[in-house]
Design a protein around this motif. Sequence first.
Motif, PDB file in Angstrom:
ATOM      1  N   GLU A 169       0.818  -1.207   0.000  1.00 29.24           N
ATOM      2  CA  GLU A 169       0.000   0.000   0.000  1.00 29.24           C
ATOM      3  C   GLU A 169       0.855   1.262   0.000  1.00 29.24           C
ATOM      4  OE1 GLU A 169      -3.827  -0.480   2.478  1.00 29.24           O
ATOM      5  OE2 GLU A 169      -2.462  -1.970   3.324  1.00 29.24           O
ATOM      6  N   ASN A 170       0.220   2.377  -0.401  1.00 29.02           N
ATOM      7  CA  ASN A 170       0.918   3.665  -0.530  1.00 29.02           C
ATOM      8  C   ASN A 170       1.070   4.374   0.809  1.00 29.02           C
ATOM      9  OD1 ASN A 170       1.438   3.805  -3.353  1.00 29.02           O
ATOM     10  ND2 ASN A 170      -0.736   4.193  -3.698  1.00 29.02           N
ATOM     11  N   LYS A 171       1.484   3.653   1.828  1.00 28.58           N
ATOM     12  CA  LYS A 171       1.620   4.260   3.147  1.00 28.58           C
ATOM     13  C   LYS A 171       2.907   5.081   3.236  1.00 28.58           C
ATOM     14  CE  LYS A 171      -0.721   0.396   5.472  1.00 28.58           C
ATOM     15  NZ  LYS A 171      -0.618  -0.630   6.542  1.00 28.58           N
ATOM     16  N   PRO A 172       2.869   6.214   3.935  1.00 27.30           N
ATOM     17  CA  PRO A 172       4.110   6.960   4.136  1.00 27.30           C
ATOM     18  C   PRO A 172       5.084   6.153   4.980  1.00 27.30           C
ATOM     19  CG  PRO A 172       2.352   7.880   5.498  1.00 27.30           C
ATOM     20  CD  PRO A 172       1.722   6.867   4.595  1.00 27.30           C
ATOM     21  N   LEU A 173       6.355   6.281   4.656  1.00 27.65           N
ATOM     22  CA  LEU A 173       7.399   5.558   5.377  1.00 27.65           C
ATOM     23  C   LEU A 173       7.828   6.385   6.583  1.00 27.65           C
ATOM     24  CD1 LEU A 173       9.380   3.213   5.601  1.00 27.65           C
ATOM     25  CD2 LEU A 173      10.897   4.434   4.023  1.00 27.65           C
ATOM     26  N   MET A 174       7.632   5.835   7.775  1.00 31.20           N
ATOM     27  CA  MET A 174       7.964   6.523   9.020  1.00 31.20           C
ATOM     28  C   MET A 174       8.831   5.595   9.863  1.00 31.20           C
ATOM     29  SD  MET A 174       6.252   9.522   9.131  1.00 31.20           S
ATOM     30  CE  MET A 174       5.057  10.326   8.058  1.00 31.20           C
ATOM     31  N   LEU A 175      10.115   5.558   9.575  1.00 27.70           N
ATOM     32  CA  LEU A 175      11.006   4.615  10.260  1.00 27.70           C
ATOM     33  C   LEU A 175      11.149   4.936  11.743  1.00 27.70           C
ATOM     34  CD1 LEU A 175      13.789   4.235   7.550  1.00 27.70           C
ATOM     35  CD2 LEU A 175      11.999   2.585   8.144  1.00 27.70           C
ATOM     36  N   ASN A 176      10.971   6.206  12.094  1.00 24.93           N
ATOM     37  CA  ASN A 176      11.086   6.617  13.497  1.00 24.93           C
ATOM     38  C   ASN A 176       9.734   6.935  14.113  1.00 24.93           C
ATOM     39  OD1 ASN A 176      13.991   6.494  13.481  1.00 24.93           O
ATOM     40  ND2 ASN A 176      13.976   8.409  12.311  1.00 24.93           N
ATOM     41  N   GLY A 177       8.673   6.480  13.476  1.00 24.16           N
ATOM     42  CA  GLY A 177       7.333   6.768  13.983  1.00 24.16           C
ATOM     43  C   GLY A 177       6.829   8.111  13.486  1.00 24.16           C
ATOM     44  N   PRO A 178       5.523   8.357  13.590  1.00 23.18           N
ATOM     45  CA  PRO A 178       4.934   9.571  13.013  1.00 23.18           C
ATOM     46  C   PRO A 178       4.894  10.768  13.945  1.00 23.18           C
ATOM     47  CG  PRO A 178       3.204   8.107  13.760  1.00 23.18           C
ATOM     48  CD  PRO A 178       4.511   7.396  14.048  1.00 23.18           C
ATOM     49  N   ASP A 282     -11.366   4.948  -9.436  1.00 21.73           N
ATOM     50  CA  ASP A 282     -12.253   4.143  -8.596  1.00 21.73           C
ATOM     51  C   ASP A 282     -11.553   2.929  -7.995  1.00 21.73           C
ATOM     52  OD1 ASP A 282     -14.214   5.918  -9.297  1.00 21.73           O
ATOM     53  OD2 ASP A 282     -15.336   4.539 -10.569  1.00 21.73           O
ATOM     54  N   TRP A 283     -10.379   2.593  -8.502  1.00 21.89           N
ATOM     55  CA  TRP A 283      -9.699   1.367  -8.080  1.00 21.89           C
ATOM     56  C   TRP A 283      -8.554   1.608  -7.111  1.00 21.89           C
ATOM     57  CZ3 TRP A 283      -8.859  -0.276 -13.880  1.00 21.89           C
ATOM     58  CH2 TRP A 283     -10.125  -0.490 -14.483  1.00 21.89           C
ATOM     59  N   LEU A 284      -7.994   2.797  -7.105  1.00 22.85           N
ATOM     60  CA  LEU A 284      -6.772   3.028  -6.334  1.00 22.85           C
ATOM     61  C   LEU A 284      -7.045   3.322  -4.860  1.00 22.85           C
ATOM     62  CD1 LEU A 284      -6.789   6.308  -5.928  1.00 22.85           C
ATOM     63  CD2 LEU A 284      -5.705   6.343  -8.153  1.00 22.85           C
ATOM     64  N   LEU A 285      -5.992   3.202  -4.065  1.00 23.69           N
ATOM     65  CA  LEU A 285      -5.956   3.652  -2.675  1.00 23.69           C
ATOM     66  C   LEU A 285      -4.840   4.691  -2.609  1.00 23.69           C
ATOM     67  CD1 LEU A 285      -6.314   0.261  -0.743  1.00 23.69           C
ATOM     68  CD2 LEU A 285      -8.084   1.986  -1.153  1.00 23.69           C
ATOM     69  N   PRO A 286      -5.179   5.970  -2.623  1.00 20.06           N
ATOM     70  CA  PRO A 286      -4.176   7.020  -2.826  1.00 20.06           C
ATOM     71  C   PRO A 286      -3.334   7.304  -1.586  1.00 20.06           C
ATOM     72  CG  PRO A 286      -6.318   8.005  -2.448  1.00 20.06           C
ATOM     73  CD  PRO A 286      -6.538   6.514  -2.496  1.00 20.06           C
ATOM     74  N   ASN A 287      -2.209   7.969  -1.819  1.00 17.81           N
ATOM     75  CA  ASN A 287      -1.353   8.422  -0.714  1.00 17.81           C
ATOM     76  C   ASN A 287      -2.153   9.234   0.292  1.00 17.81           C
ATOM     77  OD1 ASN A 287       0.790   7.359  -2.166  1.00 17.81           O
ATOM     78  ND2 ASN A 287       1.421   9.327  -3.011  1.00 17.81           N
ATOM     79  N   ARG A 288      -3.070  10.061  -0.213  1.00 16.04           N
ATOM     80  CA  ARG A 288      -3.840  10.952   0.663  1.00 16.04           C
ATOM     81  C   ARG A 288      -4.612  10.192   1.736  1.00 16.04           C
ATOM     82  NH1 ARG A 288      -5.671  12.833  -4.690  1.00 16.04           N
ATOM     83  NH2 ARG A 288      -4.574  14.753  -5.261  1.00 16.04           N
ATOM     84  N   TYR A 290      -3.723   7.511   3.501  1.00 15.97           N
ATOM     85  CA  TYR A 290      -2.875   7.170   4.633  1.00 15.97           C
ATOM     86  C   TYR A 290      -2.331   8.426   5.320  1.00 15.97           C
ATOM     87  CZ  TYR A 290      -3.203   2.915   1.916  1.00 15.97           C
ATOM     88  OH  TYR A 290      -3.690   1.843   1.207  1.00 15.97           O
ATOM     89  N   GLU A 291      -1.928   9.401   4.531  1.00 19.14           N
ATOM     90  CA  GLU A 291      -1.355  10.623   5.100  1.00 19.14           C
ATOM     91  C   GLU A 291      -2.381  11.378   5.929  1.00 19.14           C
ATOM     92  OE1 GLU A 291       1.563  11.182   1.194  1.00 19.14           O
ATOM     93  OE2 GLU A 291      -0.083  12.589   1.561  1.00 19.14           O
ATOM     94  N   GLY A 296      -5.060  12.733  11.386  1.00 19.63           N
ATOM     95  CA  GLY A 296      -6.338  13.115  11.952  1.00 19.63           C
ATOM     96  C   GLY A 296      -7.330  13.804  11.058  1.00 19.63           C
ATOM     97  N   ALA A 297      -7.062  13.923   9.754  1.00 16.53           N
ATOM     98  CA  ALA A 297      -8.001  14.581   8.843  1.00 16.53           C
ATOM     99  C   ALA A 297      -9.015  13.558   8.340  1.00 16.53           C
ATOM    100  CB  ALA A 297      -7.266  15.221   7.671  1.00 16.53           C
ATOM    101  N   VAL A 298     -10.296  13.811   8.564  1.00 18.80           N
ATOM    102  CA  VAL A 298     -11.344  12.863   8.185  1.00 18.80           C
ATOM    103  C   VAL A 298     -11.408  12.750   6.662  1.00 18.80           C
ATOM    104  CG1 VAL A 298     -13.829  12.423   8.222  1.00 18.80           C
ATOM    105  CG2 VAL A 298     -12.691  13.362  10.251  1.00 18.80           C
ATOM    106  N   PRO A 299     -11.275  11.542   6.101  1.00 22.52           N
ATOM    107  CA  PRO A 299     -11.289  11.391   4.641  1.00 22.52           C
ATOM    108  C   PRO A 299     -12.693  11.496   4.069  1.00 22.52           C
ATOM    109  CG  PRO A 299     -11.063   9.250   5.707  1.00 22.52           C
ATOM    110  CD  PRO A 299     -11.012  10.273   6.804  1.00 22.52           C
ATOM    111  N   ILE A 300     -12.784  12.152   2.911  1.00 26.63           N
ATOM    112  CA  ILE A 300     -14.032  12.271   2.156  1.00 26.63           C
ATOM    113  C   ILE A 300     -13.886  11.406   0.918  1.00 26.63           C
ATOM    114  CG2 ILE A 300     -15.600  13.862   0.975  1.00 26.63           C
ATOM    115  CD1 ILE A 300     -14.138  16.131   2.612  1.00 26.63           C
ATOM    116  N   SER A 301     -14.777  10.439   0.743  1.00 32.02           N
ATOM    117  CA  SER A 301     -14.660   9.533  -0.393  1.00 32.02           C
ATOM    118  C   SER A 301     -16.025   9.218  -0.971  1.00 32.02           C
ATOM    119  CB  SER A 301     -13.991   8.217   0.037  1.00 32.02           C
ATOM    120  OG  SER A 301     -14.899   7.432   0.805  1.00 32.02           O
ATOM    121  N   LEU A 302     -16.024   8.618  -2.147  1.00 28.81           N
ATOM    122  CA  LEU A 302     -17.239   8.036  -2.707  1.00 28.81           C
ATOM    123  C   LEU A 302     -17.384   6.625  -2.162  1.00 28.81           C
ATOM    124  CD1 LEU A 302     -17.078   9.176  -6.453  1.00 28.81           C
ATOM    125  CD2 LEU A 302     -18.573  10.062  -4.656  1.00 28.81           C
TER     126      LEU A 302
END
Length: 385
Positions: A169-178, A282-288, A290-291, A296-302
Amino acid sequence: MRILYLAHDLDDAAIWRRVAMLEAGGASVSVAGFRRGSGALERPALVLGQTANGRMVARMRSVAALVPQIRARLEASGVETPDLVLARNLEMLALGRSYLRGRAAIPLIYELLDIHRLMIGQGRVARGLRKIEAWLMARCALVLVSSQGFVRHYLERYRQPARAVALVENKPLMLNGPGPATARTAPITPNCITIGWFGILRCQWTLETLDLLTRRHPGRFHIVLRGKPALDVLPKFHETVADNPDMSFEGAYRWPDDLPEIYSACDMAMLIDRYDAGANSDWLLPNRLYEGCLFGAVPISLSDTELGHSLAARGVGLRVTSPEATIDSLAAVTPEALAGLRATLAGLPRETWYADATDCADLVERLRECLPTQDAADPPQKYVA
């Protein structure tokens, strides 16, 4: 393990995120590819040529001209013979297969992270491109995808010959935690919901919808845009923002350094994308995804998209039933409803949203399993995630 990474766009930060992930997992990585921008690269790489966004046919021509030369170019530049070749997107897969001609012992891995609109449907061009892709994929030991939607809606639907598939998945890489999470549930500005739209900004529908939302409900919403607007697709981007007092464009941001700041400064994140409606969008799971969720930003999706299904499975986000219902759905979000949405999101483990050293090691180990000694003992199975 030595990996040769063939990259479609060396100016794309996602390329260097993958390199960092591979290296954190213990691999040694050489990078070669094309550029679509200018200026200094993040790290040294072998530049194979210059291409442009959105011009797939032109890019394929550039790649075709390089195919007979690719091995000589790489060897002349001092690139060591790798244990494995990782090719990002279709154009690079063609170069990877050509480079490995006569080297059957070196696995070829295909990163399929976007499906270009020219690949979809039953038209002559689409069928021809898929035929080329299928021939190239026949050499691949593994296909990496960022969403299971690409498997269901593309690989399986069109019967593309993937021997094995792994999900990264397109998760941000946080080797030292977020870092610390925000505990805020109320709007950052009283009586006003701040919506962030960040990243590569290329969806005309999204721009128009956010503009219309603020004009129908003046003062109730503020839209913050950051990243890189695709002006070839959105020629009136700057004009639209300048004419709307409830919209602001705050320029590019540093990834991942600025993610906590930009997402913590908004209440919700706009994830709806209609650029390739009915297909890639409609098929992807974008970087946005996970970021925004990580900070803490509530995602808006279809709701009826891979993204919407993913959020529904976790019980988070504002999931809109249709594009036409977006404005009314957002207008119905009260401060109390927003607080509930943010609290629900904050209740999920933050590890859901980022990659750490374990993920890096797992990825490299999955690639290592493709090496010949492993293949003989444990042949890949179809559609293994």
